[in-house]
Design an enzyme around this catalytic site. Structure first.
Site, PDB file in Angstrom:
ATOM      1  N   GLU A   1       0.838  -1.207   0.000  1.00 14.16           N
ATOM      2  CA  GLU A   1       0.000   0.000   0.000  1.00 14.16           C
ATOM      3  C   GLU A   1       0.870   1.253   0.000  1.00 14.16           C
ATOM      4  OE1 GLU A   1      -2.059  -0.521   3.691  1.00 14.16           O
ATOM      5  OE2 GLU A   1      -3.234  -2.215   2.982  1.00 14.16           O
TER       6      GLU A   1
ATOM      7  N   ARG B   1       3.219   7.633  -0.131  1.00  8.92           N
ATOM      8  CA  ARG B   1       4.233   8.679  -0.250  1.00  8.92           C
ATOM      9  C   ARG B   1       5.244   8.380  -1.355  1.00  8.92           C
ATOM     10  NH1 ARG B   1       5.600  11.870   4.196  1.00  8.92           N
ATOM     11  NH2 ARG B   1       4.737  10.271   5.558  1.00  8.92           N
TER      12      ARG B   1
ATOM     13  N   TYR C   1       3.858  18.122  11.484  1.00  3.57           N
ATOM     14  CA  TYR C   1       4.880  17.093  11.762  1.00  3.57           C
ATOM     15  C   TYR C   1       6.296  17.667  11.791  1.00  3.57           C
ATOM     16  CZ  TYR C   1       1.015  14.541   9.485  1.00  3.57           C
ATOM     17  OH  TYR C   1      -0.202  14.071   9.093  1.00  3.57           O
TER      18      TYR C   1
ATOM     19  N   CYS D   1      -3.287  33.379  10.554  1.00  2.20           N
ATOM     20  CA  CYS D   1      -3.045  34.050  11.827  1.00  2.20           C
ATOM     21  C   CYS D   1      -2.654  33.076  12.928  1.00  2.20           C
ATOM     22  CB  CYS D   1      -4.292  34.830  12.222  1.00  2.20           C
ATOM     23  SG  CYS D   1      -4.849  35.855  10.868  1.00  2.20           S
ATOM     24  N   GLU D   2      -1.565  32.393  12.733  1.00  2.66           N
ATOM     25  CA  GLU D   2      -1.022  31.494  13.760  1.00  2.66           C
ATOM     26  C   GLU D   2       0.482  31.455  13.569  1.00  2.66           C
ATOM     27  OE1 GLU D   2      -2.499  27.615  14.398  1.00  2.66           O
ATOM     28  OE2 GLU D   2      -4.490  28.081  13.616  1.00  2.66           O
TER      29      GLU D   2
HETATM   30  N1  LLP Z   1      -1.601   1.844   4.386  1.00  5.17           N
HETATM   31  C1  LLP Z   1      -2.146   2.273   5.539  1.00  5.17           C
HETATM   32  C2  LLP Z   1      -3.058   1.392   6.293  1.00  5.17           C
HETATM   33  C3  LLP Z   1      -1.828   3.565   6.021  1.00  5.17           C
HETATM   34  O1  LLP Z   1      -2.352   3.997   7.151  1.00  5.17           O
HETATM   35  C4  LLP Z   1      -0.949   4.387   5.270  1.00  5.17           C
HETATM   36  C5  LLP Z   1      -0.599   5.732   5.715  1.00  5.17           C
HETATM   37  C6  LLP Z   1      -0.424   3.880   4.052  1.00  5.17           C
HETATM   38  C7  LLP Z   1      -0.768   2.596   3.662  1.00  5.17           C
HETATM   39  C8  LLP Z   1       0.506   4.677   3.186  1.00  5.17           C
HETATM   40  O2  LLP Z   1       1.714   4.955   3.829  1.00  5.17           O
HETATM   41  P1  LLP Z   1       2.910   5.661   3.016  1.00  5.17           P
HETATM   42  O3  LLP Z   1       3.396   4.668   1.990  1.00  5.17           O
HETATM   43  O4  LLP Z   1       2.358   6.879   2.369  1.00  5.17           O
HETATM   44  O5  LLP Z   1       3.915   5.976   4.042  1.00  5.17           O
HETATM   45  N2  LLP Z   1       0.009  12.612   6.729  1.00  5.17           N
HETATM   46  C9  LLP Z   1       1.282  12.038   7.100  1.00  5.17           C
HETATM   47  C10 LLP Z   1       1.393  10.589   6.706  1.00  5.17           C
HETATM   48  C11 LLP Z   1       0.290   9.722   7.277  1.00  5.17           C
HETATM   49  C12 LLP Z   1       0.350   8.292   6.853  1.00  5.17           C
HETATM   50  C13 LLP Z   1      -0.861   7.570   7.319  1.00  5.17           C
HETATM   51  N3  LLP Z   1      -0.984   6.222   6.841  1.00  5.17           N
HETATM   52  C14 LLP Z   1       2.409  12.866   6.486  1.00  5.17           C
HETATM   53  O6  LLP Z   1       2.136  13.879   5.826  1.00  5.17           O
HETATM   54  O7  LLP Z   1       3.589  12.569   6.689  1.00  5.17           O
END
Ligand code: LLP
Length: 426
Positions: free
Chosen positions: A278, A281, A322, A348-349
């Site tokens: 999955e 990013r 983050y 405004c933060e």
């Molecule tokens: N699968 C599940 C069950 C997940 O919860 C996530 C991400 C992914 C796959 C994808 O993960 P990736 O390959 O993108 O690392 N908003 C945060 C990142 C939150 C990730 C949440 N879950 C940021 O901007 O760094």
């Protein structure tokens, strides 16, 4: 590798100069490269093709990273599936032409309505995250006279991820069940006529830059699959989640997909399961930039120099949320000694600060800057805080570009909020 490079002294996305996009669409605006999206998807799938014993994994792109329909269609047309966490994301994946048999439905808090929707459209698998959720899925399936194909999400109790808020794999985190519970739930599910357990799943965090915790988690998952099989249960699928980190320029390169695939081949090569991934990013981050304009350079007598942009935390929340680092590049870099800037937005933060004391080429009011690596968790996390219009999105292909999410007009924004009837109308 990405397709944002200087051409004739100014930054372009593939064959489209960013100044031309800014002129046509205005700023702030997200700009995505089709070629980079395609390349990332192909590098990912290609790395596994080098290990035929792993079979052909399902690559279910994590829609939450960048859920724009044109991005989803670009990936879906290449054969990507979709990892979704809400009815809305399932609807997006379907609208982009991704067939339900390539859609996985994950998430800790699915509602009965969402579960029913997923079952009716026939998603490949529902990843259940707790016993009450499993019973809810069984209840909804029974009511519909269906059998739900499920996987149990396990929390391997391994710490990983680029920030505490995006590490998901520790026992104290809300995701998944323990190994002991997984075995019990799996056995219960196989005795439940409304459930068809086909596998187990995990996802230990995001922006992971070290393969060791992944190896540890996957080794434990292997142990679970073997244990379930010894107990006479059938385990056909193993979903290893996403999480592999990407370079954000200020740090050493994270492990590449080739090393990741080789590690998986080593740990799981002979397990004879259908693997699923999955990645979010990894596919989208370096395929997009947020383009913004410098409104003012404001020098304070105390010595701070602020570059005030027309983009804010509502457009890109990652630095505020983050402490995330995004490389900031002037679209037409000026000659001269680099200077220290605090780069801020108009909200405004104080939290609306993209970076403090960053050395950048000299900037002037009116200059365009690009936040690099903003294709994942940028637009998909944007909001209209401070009643700023939702940031638009543009997709580039070669020398062409298309607005794939227009900026709403103020009239459209206000029309979404009818006044309570006793207040009249507007
Ligand atoms: N699968 C599940 C069950 C997940 O919860 C996530 C991400 C992914 C796959 C994808 O993960 P990736 O390959 O993108 O690392 N908003 C945060 C990142 C939150 C990730 C949440 N879950 C940021 O901007 O760094």
């Amino acid at each position: 590798m990405n397709h944002f490079e200087l051409q004739n002294g100014e930054l372009a996305c593939e064959g489209a100069p960013l100044t031309a996009i800014a002129k046509a669409v205005g700023t702030p605006v997200y700009v995505y490269s089709t070629a980079t999206l395609v390349r990332h998807y192909q590098v990912f799938t290609g790395a596994f093709r080098a290990h035929p014993n792993l079979g052909e994994p399902l690559v279910a792109y994590a829609v939450k990273a960048n859920s724009n329909l044109s991005v989803l269609k670009t990936l879906g047309d290449l054969g990507a599936g979709a990892d979704t966490v809400s009815e809305g994301e399932i609807r997006r994946a379907l609208a982009a032409g991704i067939p339900p048999e390539r859609i996985v439905f994950s998430g800790v808090g699915k509602t009965a309505r969402e579960i029913a929707f997923a079952l009716k459209v026939g998603v490949a698998e529902i990843n259940v995250e707790s016993e009450p959720e499993m019973l809810m899925v069984a209840g909804v399936a029974a009511q519909l006279g269906m059998r739900a194909t499920i996987a149990i999400r396990v929390n391997p109790n391994v710490s990983a991820g680029g920030h505490a808020k995006i590490a998901t794999g520790k026992a104290v985190d809300k995701f998944g069940v323990s190994f002991a519970e997984a075995a019990r739930l799996y056995a219960n599910a196989s005795n439940n006529a409304a459930l068809n357990p086909v596998g187990v799943a995990c996802h230990i965090g995001s922006q992971i830059t070290d393969l060791a915790p992944m190896r540890e988690a996957f080794t434990k998952m292997r142990g679970l699959v073997e244990q379930l099989r010894v107990e006479g249960l059938k385990v056909e699928r193993l979903d290893l989640g996403g999480g592999l980190g990407v370079p954000y320029f200020h740090m050493p390169d994270p492990p590449g997909v080739k090393d990741y695939a080789a590690m998986i081949a080593e740990v799981l090569g002979d397990l004879k399961v259908q693997l699923a991934f999955e990645p979010g990013r990894l596919i989208a981050a370096n395929a997009g930039v947020l383009l913004a304009r410098v409104l003012h350079i404001h020098e304070r007598p105390e010595g701070r120099r602020f570059a005030v942009l027309d983009a804010a935390m509502n457009d890109l929340v990652r630095p505020a949320m983050y402490d995330a680092y995004h490389d900031i590049r002037p679209v037409k870099p000026r000659e001269g000694e680099p200077l220290l800037y605090d780069v801020v937005g108009p909200v405004c933060e104080t939290g609306d600060t993209f970076t403090r004391e960053r050395l950048l080429p000299p900037l002037e009011a009116g200059d365009l800057v690009a936040f690099m690596s903003a294709g994942a968790y940028g637009a998909s996390m944007s909001s209209e805080y401070n009643t700023r219009p939702l940031v638009p999105e543009v997709l580039v292909k070669g020398g062409n570009f298309a607005v794939v999410r227009p900026r709403p007009s103020y009239d459209e924004m206000l029309a979404r909020e009818p006044l309570a009837e006793w207040l009249g109308s507007h």
